[in-house]
Design an enzyme around this catalytic site. Structure first.
Site, PDB file in Angstrom:
ATOM      1  N   GLU A  73       0.832  -0.981  -0.021  1.00  0.00           N
ATOM      2  CA  GLU A  73      -0.041   0.011   0.042  1.00  0.00           C
ATOM      3  C   GLU A  73       0.781   1.302   0.082  1.00  0.00           C
ATOM      4  O   GLU A  73       0.389   2.298   0.391  1.00  0.00           O
ATOM      5  CB  GLU A  73      -1.137  -0.029   1.212  1.00  0.00           C
ATOM      6  N   HIS A  92      -0.581   5.392   7.667  1.00  0.00           N
ATOM      7  CA  HIS A  92      -1.946   4.787   7.256  1.00  0.00           C
ATOM      8  C   HIS A  92      -2.248   3.819   8.346  1.00  0.00           C
ATOM      9  O   HIS A  92      -1.335   3.055   8.608  1.00  0.00           O
ATOM     10  CB  HIS A  92      -1.898   4.059   5.779  1.00  0.00           C
ATOM     11  N   HIS A  94      -5.142   1.030  10.522  1.00  0.00           N
ATOM     12  CA  HIS A  94      -6.429   0.284  10.766  1.00  0.00           C
ATOM     13  C   HIS A  94      -6.878   0.429  12.069  1.00  0.00           C
ATOM     14  O   HIS A  94      -7.643  -0.373  12.584  1.00  0.00           O
ATOM     15  CB  HIS A  94      -5.981  -1.142  10.465  1.00  0.00           C
ATOM     16  N   HIS A 162     -11.906  -0.370   6.072  1.00  0.00           N
ATOM     17  CA  HIS A 162     -10.497  -0.662   5.994  1.00  0.00           C
ATOM     18  C   HIS A 162      -9.604   0.006   7.109  1.00  0.00           C
ATOM     19  O   HIS A 162      -9.096  -0.388   8.083  1.00  0.00           O
ATOM     20  CB  HIS A 162     -10.125  -0.124   4.711  1.00  0.00           C
TER      21      HIS A 162
HETATM   22 ZN   LIG Z   1      -4.369  -0.783   4.842  1.00  0.00          ZN
END
Ligand SMILES: [Zn+2]
Length: 236
Positions: A73, A92, A94, A162
């Site tokens: 990612e 980034h 979760h 996500h």
């Molecule tokens: Zn992710």
């Protein structure tokens, strides 16, 4: 070296605060070259050391791969740096309390001063609008661009089903925003539970948001977080 050390600390800080699990990542724009950024290879955040940090161009190609596996990612980072010259750090994650807001029509609202930036807007990235039937991962330049477009000028964006992405002019700001986004999500869920479905919740108003956001750089917390994180690193 200091920047690499800062980034190693950032991984460990985010893991310590439960913001990134085995799969989140954080990057920082290279100091000497604004067209490059630093990001750890594919490895659990709590295990990251200086040796795991790789440099990427803004198309997210590793400059010197050294046989290391890159995170899939990484396009989240490269495409946001391309789109946002004001951004020097991207997280980034979760983080678990944030995800429910990404799958409902209940928007995240600025509920307390440490997360006043939420009042600047936290759009929700619906990956289906860019690609149907995906595994929800932003693993192509195209999906990275679509996410960057949804983020726009905002300090953070949710990613439906996500997680989320937070950005900042500094690493401290992007990391702090991730930690306080998670905290704010928990507080908002609690306030909704206490208030009941029709109960009134008093959120920060626009003037309070304007007054709070500029000074909210998390620079007081950063040296403490960093020192604790680096103390856990054994000399190699
Ligand atoms: Zn992710």
């Amino acid at each position: 070296m200091n920047m690499v050390e800062d980034l190693v600390a950032a991984y460990r800080i985010l893991a310590e605060h439960g913001v990134i699990d085995a799969y989140g990542h954080v990057s920082v724009r290279s100091e000497g070259d604004s067209k490059r950024y630093l990001l750890a290879r594919s490895i659990a955040p709590e295990l990251v050391t200086a040796d795991d940090i790789l440099e990427y161009d803004l198309n997210s190609n590793p400059v010197e791969p050294r046989g290391r596996e890159s995170v899939r990612e990484r396009f989240i980072h490269g495409e946001i740096y391309k789109a946002r010259s004001d951004v020097n750090a991207v997280v980034h994650n979760h983080s678990p309390s944030v995800v429910p807001f990404s799958v409902t029509r209940v928007p995240m609202r600025p509920i307390f001063h440490m997360a006043a930036f939420i009042g600047k807007g936290v759009p929700n990235f619906e990956i289906r609008k860019a690609q149907k039937g995906s595994d929800l991962l932003v693993k192509t330049p195209y999906l990275g661009q679509a996410l960057a477009k949804t983020l726009g000028k905002s300090p953070a964006a949710l990613m439906r089903g996500h997680g989320s992405v937070t950005v900042g002019e500094t690493l401290a700001r992007a990391v702090g925003r991730s930690i306080y986004l998670e905290m704010s999500a928990r507080m908002q869920l609690q306030a909704i539970a206490i208030a009941g479905p029709r109960g009134k919740i008093v959120y920060l108003d626009d003037s309070e948001i304007q007054a709070s956001v500029p000074g909210q750089d998390y620079n007081r917390a950063w040296p403490m977080w960093r020192a604790k994180a680096l103390a856990s690193l054994k000399p190699r």
